[in-house]
Scaffold this active site. Structure first.
Site, PDB file in Angstrom:
ATOM      1  N   ASN A   9     -11.967  -9.183 -49.177  1.00 20.13           N
ATOM      2  CA  ASN A   9     -11.391  -7.815 -48.290  1.00 20.13           C
ATOM      3  C   ASN A   9     -12.127  -7.889 -46.930  1.00 20.13           C
ATOM      4  OD1 ASN A   9     -11.589  -5.342 -47.426  1.00 20.13           O
ATOM      5  ND2 ASN A   9     -12.816  -4.253 -48.798  1.00 20.13           N
ATOM      6  N   TRP A  10     -11.267  -8.201 -45.862  1.00 17.38           N
ATOM      7  CA  TRP A  10     -11.718  -8.346 -44.716  1.00 17.38           C
ATOM      8  C   TRP A  10     -12.090  -7.138 -43.792  1.00 17.38           C
ATOM      9  CZ3 TRP A  10      -7.654 -12.321 -42.324  1.00 17.38           C
ATOM     10  CH2 TRP A  10      -7.781 -13.483 -42.829  1.00 17.38           C
ATOM     11  N   HIS A  96     -12.149   2.176 -52.663  1.00 20.75           N
ATOM     12  CA  HIS A  96     -13.051   1.513 -52.078  1.00 20.75           C
ATOM     13  C   HIS A  96     -14.470   2.540 -51.608  1.00 20.75           C
ATOM     14  CE1 HIS A  96     -16.011  -1.065 -50.017  1.00 20.75           C
ATOM     15  NE2 HIS A  96     -15.452  -2.350 -50.629  1.00 20.75           N
ATOM     16  N   SER A 204     -22.132  -8.577 -52.107  1.00 21.32           N
ATOM     17  CA  SER A 204     -22.931  -9.689 -51.594  1.00 21.32           C
ATOM     18  C   SER A 204     -22.535 -11.271 -52.446  1.00 21.32           C
ATOM     19  CB  SER A 204     -24.232  -9.346 -51.378  1.00 21.32           C
ATOM     20  OG  SER A 204     -24.712  -8.314 -50.614  1.00 21.32           O
ATOM     21  N   GLY A 225     -16.502  -9.317 -49.320  1.00 27.01           N
ATOM     22  CA  GLY A 225     -16.456  -8.919 -47.849  1.00 27.01           C
ATOM     23  C   GLY A 225     -16.638  -9.774 -46.899  1.00 27.01           C
ATOM     24  N   GLY A 226     -18.036  -9.754 -46.579  1.00 25.93           N
ATOM     25  CA  GLY A 226     -18.372 -10.700 -45.469  1.00 25.93           C
ATOM     26  C   GLY A 226     -18.245 -12.364 -45.773  1.00 25.93           C
TER      27      GLY A 226
HETATM   28  P1  13P Z   1     -19.959  -7.679 -49.268  1.00 21.83           P
HETATM   29  O1  13P Z   1     -19.112  -8.949 -49.831  1.00 21.83           O
HETATM   30  O2  13P Z   1     -19.823  -7.954 -47.665  1.00 21.83           O
HETATM   31  O3  13P Z   1     -21.237  -7.248 -49.825  1.00 21.83           O
HETATM   32  O4  13P Z   1     -18.727  -6.656 -49.378  1.00 21.83           O
HETATM   33  C1  13P Z   1     -18.286  -6.408 -50.450  1.00 21.83           C
HETATM   34  C2  13P Z   1     -17.091  -5.371 -50.634  1.00 21.83           C
HETATM   35  O5  13P Z   1     -17.162  -4.250 -50.424  1.00 21.83           O
HETATM   36  C3  13P Z   1     -15.846  -5.909 -51.014  1.00 21.83           C
HETATM   37  O6  13P Z   1     -15.000  -4.826 -51.202  1.00 21.83           O
END
Ligand code: 13P
Length: 242
Positions: A9-10, A96, A204, A225-226
């Site tokens: 998820n960018w 989300h 995370s 995400g990250g």
């Molecule tokens: P992170 O992997 O940056 O914690 O984000 C998770 C997220 O919200 C994926 O949708």
């Protein structure tokens, strides 16, 4: 058989040129990714058209980060199912926690968005999860069960992915312990009519915890995400060691 789905998820990151640069670094990693793993990138709306062309014939599927419940209409700032289908998008994240928290999305609108995704043949990725406060008050299970009950009204569980994303673990580096993520995901599964729904963990996820998370029997994939933003870390995640 439950499908293994690894989705990035960018969020609100990457210009088109940056997305292209990412692909140059990431695509070579796929040569060692087992066939049965599905790899999805949920890019910003502005990059979907370009990515859809670049990914033609590749095994990376495209996802959007939201979808409106109507097929068209006076809804400034929203994007409808047919617009995503036209671009070859296959998945849409719905509900989300950042949408619920910052943009006022409710279980009622989340439900409408899920139904719209399915109506257009897209697979929605429904996100559920508790805040730190709810966890501390021992309300994790009741909160998630309430979300599932309200969000899934009329939803076809044969075309659905669920992501368990504890809000306190998102973007904090504070990953949920893999056994605990496994436990909650097992509980989520116990509330579904279709036990074969793919249920992901998100929050995370990093190269150094992916193997441990994916070794858990209830965890069918991750929503990242990250760590999905850089080719090498995303490459390591899709190539997790089984
Ligand atoms: P992170 O992997 O940056 O914690 O984000 C998770 C997220 O919200 C994926 O949708």
């Amino acid at each position: 058989m439950r499908k293994i789905i690894l989705a990035g998820n960018w969020k609100m990151y990457k210009l088109v040129a940056e997305a292209q640069e990412f692909l140059r670094g990431f695509l070579p990693h796929l040569s060692s990714t087992p066939e049965e793993r599905e790899v999805v990138l949920c890019a910003p709306f502005t990059a979907l058209s370009n990515l859809s062309q670049s990914l033609q014939g590749m095994r990376v599927l495209l996802g959007a980060q939201n979808i409106h419940w109507e097929d068209a209409g006076a809804y400034t700032g929203e994007v409808a199912g047919p617009m995503l289908v036209e671009l070859g998008v296959r998945y849409a994240i719905v509900g989300h926690s950042e949408r619920r928290q910052y943009f006022g999305e409710t279980d009622a609108t989340v439900n409408q968005r899920l139904l719209a995704a399915q109506r257009h043949g897209l697979t929605p990725i429904l996100c559920v999860g508790e805040t730190k406060q709810q966890r501390d008050a021992l309300e994790t299970e009741s909160h998630i069960f309430r979300q599932l009950e309200a969000d899934l009204v009329g939803v076809d569980q044969n075309n659905l992915v669920i992501a368990y994303e504890p809000i306190w673990a998102i973007g904090t580096g504070d990953t949920c312990a893999s056994e605990e993520a496994n436990r909650v995901i097992g509980l989520i599964r116990s509330r579904l009519s279709n036990p074969n729904v793919t249920i992901q963990y998100g929050g995370s996820v990093k190269p150094d915890n992916i193997d441990e998370l994916m070794a858990q029997p209830e965890i069918d994939g991750v929503l990242v995400g990250g760590a999905s933003l850089t080719p090498d870390s995303w490459g390591r995640i899709v190539n997790f060691k089984a």
